[in-house]
Design an enzyme around this catalytic site. Sequence first.
Site, PDB file in Angstrom:
ATOM      1  N   ASN A 150     -15.057  -7.473  43.347  1.00 46.39           N
ATOM      2  CA  ASN A 150     -14.044  -6.430  43.141  1.00 46.39           C
ATOM      3  C   ASN A 150     -13.799  -5.655  44.441  1.00 46.39           C
ATOM      4  OD1 ASN A 150     -12.449  -4.862  41.143  1.00 46.39           O
ATOM      5  ND2 ASN A 150     -13.877  -3.189  41.587  1.00 46.39           N
ATOM      6  N   GLU A 185      -8.551  -1.313  38.373  1.00 45.29           N
ATOM      7  CA  GLU A 185      -8.652   0.156  38.493  1.00 45.29           C
ATOM      8  C   GLU A 185      -7.289   0.784  38.736  1.00 45.29           C
ATOM      9  OE1 GLU A 185     -11.726   1.408  41.209  1.00 45.29           O
ATOM     10  OE2 GLU A 185     -13.058  -0.230  40.631  1.00 45.29           O
ATOM     11  N   HIS A 227      -5.368   0.895  43.265  1.00 43.24           N
ATOM     12  CA  HIS A 227      -5.129   2.343  43.307  1.00 43.24           C
ATOM     13  C   HIS A 227      -3.908   2.539  44.206  1.00 43.24           C
ATOM     14  CE1 HIS A 227      -8.861   3.428  41.340  1.00 43.24           C
ATOM     15  NE2 HIS A 227      -9.519   2.626  42.158  1.00 43.24           N
ATOM     16  N   GLU A 282     -16.429  -3.763  46.869  1.00 42.71           N
ATOM     17  CA  GLU A 282     -15.996  -3.203  48.161  1.00 42.71           C
ATOM     18  C   GLU A 282     -16.897  -3.582  49.340  1.00 42.71           C
ATOM     19  OE1 GLU A 282     -15.453   1.029  47.574  1.00 42.71           O
ATOM     20  OE2 GLU A 282     -13.855   0.709  46.115  1.00 42.71           O
ATOM     21  N   ASP A 332      -4.112   2.890  39.110  1.00 47.63           N
ATOM     22  CA  ASP A 332      -3.497   4.192  38.877  1.00 47.63           C
ATOM     23  C   ASP A 332      -2.443   4.367  39.949  1.00 47.63           C
ATOM     24  OD1 ASP A 332      -5.266   4.843  41.021  1.00 47.63           O
ATOM     25  OD2 ASP A 332      -6.647   5.898  39.704  1.00 47.63           O
TER      26      ASP A 332
HETATM   27  C1  XIL Z   1     -15.040   6.668  41.247  1.00 48.84           C
HETATM   28  C2  XIL Z   1     -15.103   7.462  39.954  1.00 48.84           C
HETATM   29  O1  XIL Z   1     -13.816   7.447  39.365  1.00 48.84           O
HETATM   30  C3  XIL Z   1     -15.564   8.854  40.207  1.00 48.84           C
HETATM   31  O2  XIL Z   1     -15.813   9.519  38.972  1.00 48.84           O
HETATM   32  C4  XIL Z   1     -16.850   8.857  41.054  1.00 48.84           C
HETATM   33  O3  XIL Z   1     -17.171  10.157  41.395  1.00 48.84           O
HETATM   34  C5  XIL Z   1     -16.684   8.023  42.298  1.00 48.84           C
HETATM   35  O4  XIL Z   1     -16.266   6.712  41.949  1.00 48.84           O
HETATM   36  N1  XIL Z   1     -13.452   2.348  43.521  1.00 48.84           N
HETATM   37  C6  XIL Z   1     -14.388   2.007  42.578  1.00 48.84           C
HETATM   38  C7  XIL Z   1     -14.785   3.004  41.563  1.00 48.84           C
HETATM   39  O5  XIL Z   1     -14.805   0.842  42.506  1.00 48.84           O
HETATM   40  O6  XIL Z   1     -16.125   2.864  41.156  1.00 48.84           O
HETATM   41  C8  XIL Z   1     -14.539   4.437  42.035  1.00 48.84           C
HETATM   42  O7  XIL Z   1     -14.793   5.306  40.937  1.00 48.84           O
HETATM   43  C9  XIL Z   1     -13.128   4.573  42.540  1.00 48.84           C
HETATM   44  C10 XIL Z   1     -12.889   3.650  43.705  1.00 48.84           C
END
Ligand code: XIL
Length: 357
Positions: A195, A260, A231, A147, A262
């Site tokens: 990423n 990631e 996401h 990020e 969802d």
């Molecule tokens: C999130 C986790 O799911 C949580 O448990 C934590 O509190 C914060 O981070 N992008 C990412 C992940 O790259 O590392 C993040 O994960 C979600 C967003």
Amino acid sequence: MLLLLIGVNSYESAQPPSGTPSLREEASQAGILIGTAVRSDQLSEQAYASTLAREFNMIEAEDAMKWWAVRPARDTFDFGQADRIVDFAQAHGMQVRGHTLVWGRSNPSWVTEYRDPQALHSVLQDHIRKVAGHFRGKVFAWDVVNEAFDEKGRLRSTIWYDQPGIGFAGQSTKYIEQAFGWAHEADPDALLFYNDAEGEGMNAKSDAIYAMVKDFRSRGVPIDGVGLQIHIFDRQPDLAGIEANIARFTSLRVQVHITEMDVALPTNTEGTVSDSKDLEKQAEIYRAVARICVNHPGCTAIQTWGFTDKYSWIRSTTKGAKGVALLFDRDYRPKPAYFGLRSALSEVRGLPRSAAK
Ligand code: XIL
């Protein structure tokens, strides 16, 4: 239609219908990795562990490899939680993705309080060496940098950009390049990924990531792949944009991992889905995204951010009442989303694909 019927019927049972293949069986037929983020504390929960081992052939620590977990203090490395995850993977024949070595968030205060760029530079180099070195031969792919861009495609202001970047000219991706170089030195066999979130479709952020990856590839910076977080908060995501973006990245001869995924749905106050028809929409989205990935040989892994609605970061976010974003419900029953994703995997078999370096 058939898919929807299968989905609804099977939602009642705690396991996929016996005799049907698991996700990992379908994925290995398709030549792709199917993964999930995991939390080490939950590995001792029997239903969690057995579902994980049955369905996935890749895992990633949801938090256990982040700075605040492995670096409680400057001179202390704590790999306890992360090692438990790696041990679980090894016991069950799973690959491990590492996440993440450089990020503007999840950093302990002792590091964010640094004001001396040179000292911070050394701390980062030491961190990458020690962490990637510790997992050498165990983690097959690292999210080296997470990020780094904002939605306008500008580099975000973070401790890593602002301070080690001080010596670099202007808006430069030099600190990212440097991190990839250090990670490659620490583990020359690991695949190294950049990423990010919200750069899945065609937009200013993905344009900036694309320009960086193209530049890195042309100059021999050791980058092997791009992670698209995916996401999804919108029930009508821009699938054509995701497809075009995956096509342009893979044409640079880097791998794409969906890292990631969802799909958040509106929920009522008890945290259950507001409109059960949304579960079918969710299944369609999982199926469509997985289908895009499997149709591109350079897209070599699909990973979800957790697998059971019992443990999902979506529940704790503030983007309205949202949740139930994953493949299994709170009781580990496969949801329509599970069957949607699995059907996309079963459609493609034997495309040339290699998750190796
Ligand atoms: C999130 C986790 O799911 C949580 O448990 C934590 O509190 C914060 O981070 N992008 C990412 C992940 O790259 O590392 C993040 O994960 C979600 C967003």
